[in-house]
Design a protein around this motif. Sequence first.
Motif, PDB file in Angstrom:
ATOM      1  N   ARG A   2      -1.842 -19.667  51.460  1.00 14.87           N
ATOM      2  CA  ARG A   2      -1.128 -18.442  51.103  1.00 14.87           C
ATOM      3  C   ARG A   2      -1.530 -17.940  49.717  1.00 14.87           C
ATOM      4  O   ARG A   2      -1.707 -16.737  49.516  1.00 14.87           O
ATOM      5  CB  ARG A   2       0.388 -18.673  51.162  1.00 14.87           C
ATOM      6  N   VAL A   3      -1.657 -18.834  48.762  1.00 11.04           N
ATOM      7  CA  VAL A   3      -2.018 -18.437  47.403  1.00 11.04           C
ATOM      8  C   VAL A   3      -3.406 -17.805  47.378  1.00 11.04           C
ATOM      9  O   VAL A   3      -3.649 -16.830  46.651  1.00 11.04           O
ATOM     10  CB  VAL A   3      -1.943 -19.649  46.453  1.00 11.04           C
ATOM     11  N   LEU A   4      -4.336 -18.328  48.167  1.00  9.70           N
ATOM     12  CA  LEU A   4      -5.691 -17.782  48.214  1.00  9.70           C
ATOM     13  C   LEU A   4      -5.773 -16.494  49.028  1.00  9.70           C
ATOM     14  O   LEU A   4      -6.804 -15.825  49.022  1.00  9.70           O
ATOM     15  CB  LEU A   4      -6.652 -18.815  48.810  1.00  9.70           C
ATOM     16  N   GLY A   5      -4.698 -16.154  49.731  1.00  8.48           N
ATOM     17  CA  GLY A   5      -4.675 -14.901  50.474  1.00  8.48           C
ATOM     18  C   GLY A   5      -5.288 -14.981  51.857  1.00  8.48           C
ATOM     19  O   GLY A   5      -5.618 -13.944  52.437  1.00  8.48           O
ATOM     20  N   PHE A   6      -5.447 -16.178  52.426  1.00  5.97           N
ATOM     21  CA  PHE A   6      -6.041 -16.311  53.752  1.00  5.97           C
ATOM     22  C   PHE A   6      -5.048 -15.963  54.861  1.00  5.97           C
ATOM     23  O   PHE A   6      -5.358 -15.223  55.778  1.00  5.97           O
ATOM     24  CB  PHE A   6      -6.552 -17.737  53.978  1.00  5.97           C
ATOM     25  N   ASN A   7      -3.857 -16.577  54.815  1.00  3.77           N
ATOM     26  CA  ASN A   7      -2.829 -16.378  55.833  1.00  3.77           C
ATOM     27  C   ASN A   7      -3.331 -16.761  57.224  1.00  3.77           C
ATOM     28  O   ASN A   7      -3.098 -16.054  58.202  1.00  3.77           O
ATOM     29  CB  ASN A   7      -2.339 -14.924  55.820  1.00  3.77           C
ATOM     30  N   ARG A   8      -4.023 -17.873  57.281  1.00  2.00           N
ATOM     31  CA  ARG A   8      -4.577 -18.345  58.553  1.00  2.00           C
ATOM     32  C   ARG A   8      -3.935 -19.650  59.016  1.00  2.00           C
ATOM     33  O   ARG A   8      -4.104 -20.039  60.165  1.00  2.00           O
ATOM     34  CB  ARG A   8      -6.096 -18.549  58.430  1.00  2.00           C
ATOM     35  N   SER A   9      -3.240 -20.353  58.146  1.00  3.31           N
ATOM     36  CA  SER A   9      -2.603 -21.608  58.543  1.00  3.31           C
ATOM     37  C   SER A   9      -1.165 -21.351  58.968  1.00  3.31           C
ATOM     38  O   SER A   9      -0.613 -20.264  58.730  1.00  3.31           O
ATOM     39  CB  SER A   9      -2.647 -22.623  57.395  1.00  3.31           C
ATOM     40  N   LEU A  10      -0.549 -22.350  59.574  1.00  4.83           N
ATOM     41  CA  LEU A  10       0.801 -22.217  60.106  1.00  4.83           C
ATOM     42  C   LEU A  10       1.818 -22.747  59.091  1.00  4.83           C
ATOM     43  O   LEU A  10       1.544 -23.711  58.376  1.00  4.83           O
ATOM     44  CB  LEU A  10       0.921 -22.994  61.420  1.00  4.83           C
ATOM     45  N   PRO A  11       3.009 -22.120  59.007  1.00  7.26           N
ATOM     46  CA  PRO A  11       4.035 -22.601  58.080  1.00  7.26           C
ATOM     47  C   PRO A  11       4.309 -24.086  58.257  1.00  7.26           C
ATOM     48  O   PRO A  11       4.440 -24.578  59.387  1.00  7.26           O
ATOM     49  CB  PRO A  11       5.252 -21.747  58.448  1.00  7.26           C
ATOM     50  N   THR A  12       4.400 -24.788  57.136  1.00  2.09           N
ATOM     51  CA  THR A  12       4.548 -26.243  57.149  1.00  2.09           C
ATOM     52  C   THR A  12       5.474 -26.669  56.015  1.00  2.09           C
ATOM     53  O   THR A  12       5.367 -26.157  54.901  1.00  2.09           O
ATOM     54  CB  THR A  12       3.187 -26.937  56.971  1.00  2.09           C
ATOM     55  N   VAL A  13       6.365 -27.631  56.300  1.00  2.22           N
ATOM     56  CA  VAL A  13       7.238 -28.197  55.270  1.00  2.22           C
ATOM     57  C   VAL A  13       7.243 -29.712  55.425  1.00  2.22           C
ATOM     58  O   VAL A  13       6.776 -30.258  56.433  1.00  2.22           O
ATOM     59  CB  VAL A  13       8.685 -27.660  55.380  1.00  2.22           C
ATOM     60  N   LEU A  14       7.775 -30.384  54.426  1.00  4.16           N
ATOM     61  CA  LEU A  14       7.980 -31.829  54.508  1.00  4.16           C
ATOM     62  C   LEU A  14       9.456 -32.066  54.801  1.00  4.16           C
ATOM     63  O   LEU A  14      10.325 -31.440  54.186  1.00  4.16           O
ATOM     64  CB  LEU A  14       7.584 -32.501  53.196  1.00  4.16           C
ATOM     65  N   ARG A  15       9.736 -32.973  55.717  1.00  5.13           N
ATOM     66  CA  ARG A  15      11.131 -33.162  56.135  1.00  5.13           C
ATOM     67  C   ARG A  15      11.396 -34.612  56.519  1.00  5.13           C
ATOM     68  O   ARG A  15      10.576 -35.245  57.197  1.00  5.13           O
ATOM     69  CB  ARG A  15      11.462 -32.250  57.310  1.00  5.13           C
ATOM     70  N   THR A  16      12.536 -35.117  56.094  1.00  7.61           N
ATOM     71  CA  THR A  16      13.025 -36.416  56.543  1.00  7.61           C
ATOM     72  C   THR A  16      13.964 -36.176  57.719  1.00  7.61           C
ATOM     73  O   THR A  16      15.003 -35.507  57.573  1.00  7.61           O
ATOM     74  CB  THR A  16      13.765 -37.148  55.416  1.00  7.61           C
ATOM     75  N   LEU A  17      13.612 -36.676  58.872  1.00  2.00           N
ATOM     76  CA  LEU A  17      14.365 -36.411  60.101  1.00  2.00           C
ATOM     77  C   LEU A  17      15.420 -37.497  60.338  1.00  2.00           C
ATOM     78  O   LEU A  17      15.213 -38.672  60.002  1.00  2.00           O
ATOM     79  CB  LEU A  17      13.406 -36.348  61.288  1.00  2.00           C
TER      80      LEU A  17
END
Length: 512
Positions: free
Chosen positions: A278-293
Motif C-alpha cells: 500500500r505504501v508503494l502504491g501497488f494495491n495488488r496484495s490482499l488485506p492482511t492482519v495478525l490475529r490470535t484466534l
Amino acid sequence: MYHIKRRNHLAAGSAESRAYQQALIANLLQAWRVWSKLCCGEKWLLVLSPIFLLFLTISVMTITLPLPLPLADTDRQSSRALSSTGEFRTSPRIMELPPDSAFQQPLTHTQRSTWKTYTGKETSKHSVEPKPFGNAAGDDKNSFKGRKEHFEGKKNPGSFDSRKALSKQEAAIKKDDSGWCLSFTEQDFPDTDHRKIRISPDLRPLPWLSEDDIQKMVLLAGGEVVSKARVPAHGQVLQHGLGQQHPETHSERCQQGRCSLVKRTDDWFEVFAFHLDRVLGFNRSLPTVLRTLHSEILPYRYISGTPRPVVWWDPDIQHLADRDNDQNSVPLRWVQYQKLLQVHCGSEADLRSAPCVGVEHSEWGRLALFDFLLQVNDRLDRYCCGFTPDPTDMCVENLLHTKCGNTEDLLLVHILVRKADPSRLVFIDNAGRPQQSSDNLNFRLVEGIDEFPERAVSVLQSGCLESLLLRSLYTDKEFWDSQGGASSLRLLIHTVEQRGKILLQHIRDKKL
C-alpha cells in the motif's frame, strides 16, 4: 580613554603631514618655473604645462586624501564583546530558521532521456531526480496528478476505461501526502490505544489505505469465526468464515467476501508485505492482519495463543481448473515470461497475442520490485535458481533446485488475476525472506524487467519509507506489539531499505 587619545594622536599627525605636503607642492611649482626659463624657453613652457598640471593634480589628490588607520587598530566591537572576566568572547549570531517545508524529505519525479533498448533503436524512457513528495507545489504539468508521461512506458490505448476506474485508494495516494515524511517521536505511537485496528475518522487518515482496506482489516482482526474449511493441496492453510451466524453455507459466505485464510505463524511477514504494497502504491496484495484466534471451531494448533497472519479471501480471483496448478490464473513458463517482457504486452503487442497472457507489461515491473524488496522467490523463481538456498528450503528438499539447468522446465507460480480485471496481477503468498542477507539477494527476480513503477521508485529514493511504514504498521495493534513496536520494526524496515538502495543502483546501472 585609550581610544580618545589614539584618535587625537592620529589627528595631530594628519595636520602636520598636510602642512608638509603643501610646502612641498609650493617648492615644486617654484622649481618648475626656474627650470623652464633656463632650459626650454617660454614656448616649451606652453607645451609642457598641461602635462605638469596633470601630474600635479594626481599628486595633490593622492597626498591630501585621509590616511587609512592601521589594520591592528580596527574596532572589533561589532563582532566581539568583552566578557566579565576581561577576555574577549564571540557574540552570538542570530540565524534564521528555514521554513517548515524545508524539513520535508523529497521524493522524485521523472525526466525524459534517451537510451538504447534491446532492439538497438533509441526510445524515450525516464530517469529520476529529486522532487518534493506529492504535489504540494501545485498540480502543474510536473506533478503526479498532471503528468501525462508515465514511468511505466507507453500507454495502452485500450486501457483508458480501466485507468478511469481507479480505486479510491489509488486516487488518494496521488494527493498531497508530503506531511507523512516528517520526523516523529515515540509519542506518535501511543500504547493507550487498545483497538485492534487503530484508525478512525477522528485520527489523521492514512491516504494509502482505502475505506475498503480498513473495513476488511477490522473484519479480519475482530470478526467472529463462524465456519471453517480446508483448502485443497494446502495443509498448512485453513479457510474460515467471519461475521455473524447466518443460514448461508460456508461457500456462500466466502462468495460474499466474508472469509479469510489463516496461515502459518512463520508467515507473519505477510502483514508487513501488505503495508509495503500500500505504501508503494501497488494495491495488488490482499488485506492482511495478525490475529490470535480463540474460537472453539478451529483446531487446537490454530488457537494455541501464537498470533497468525489472516489474509482476506478474494472470491474474484481466477484459478485454473487443474488442481495441480490451481495457484495460477494462467500457465506460464520462464522462457515464455522472458519473451513477453520483450514485446511489451498491451503497449506494443496485443494482450491476447502470443507470447502475451493478457497481463499489462507494467504489471511485471510492479511484481518484480515488490518481490525483490521482500525476497519472495516462490513466484518468479520457485526453483531458487537466482540465489543460494538453505538445505532446508522446500526448493532443495523437493529437488526443484536441480532443474535450474534447463530453463524449459521452469514454471512460474502464483501468477493470479481477478476475473473482473484480468490485465492486472494479484499478489498472494508474500511472506518472502526477511532475514535474507544482502550478499545473497535474488536478482533473477528482476531479470528482463526494463521499467519500474514511478511512485515506488520515488518512495525508495525519498528516505520516507521508514516513516510511512511505521505509521501504517501501527494500525495493526497485534502485529505492532508482537514485533516489539517501533524500535524493533525499524531494524526490519532498514533491511528492506537496504534492498531498495541495491535495487536503485541496479536501475542506474541498467539505465532503466
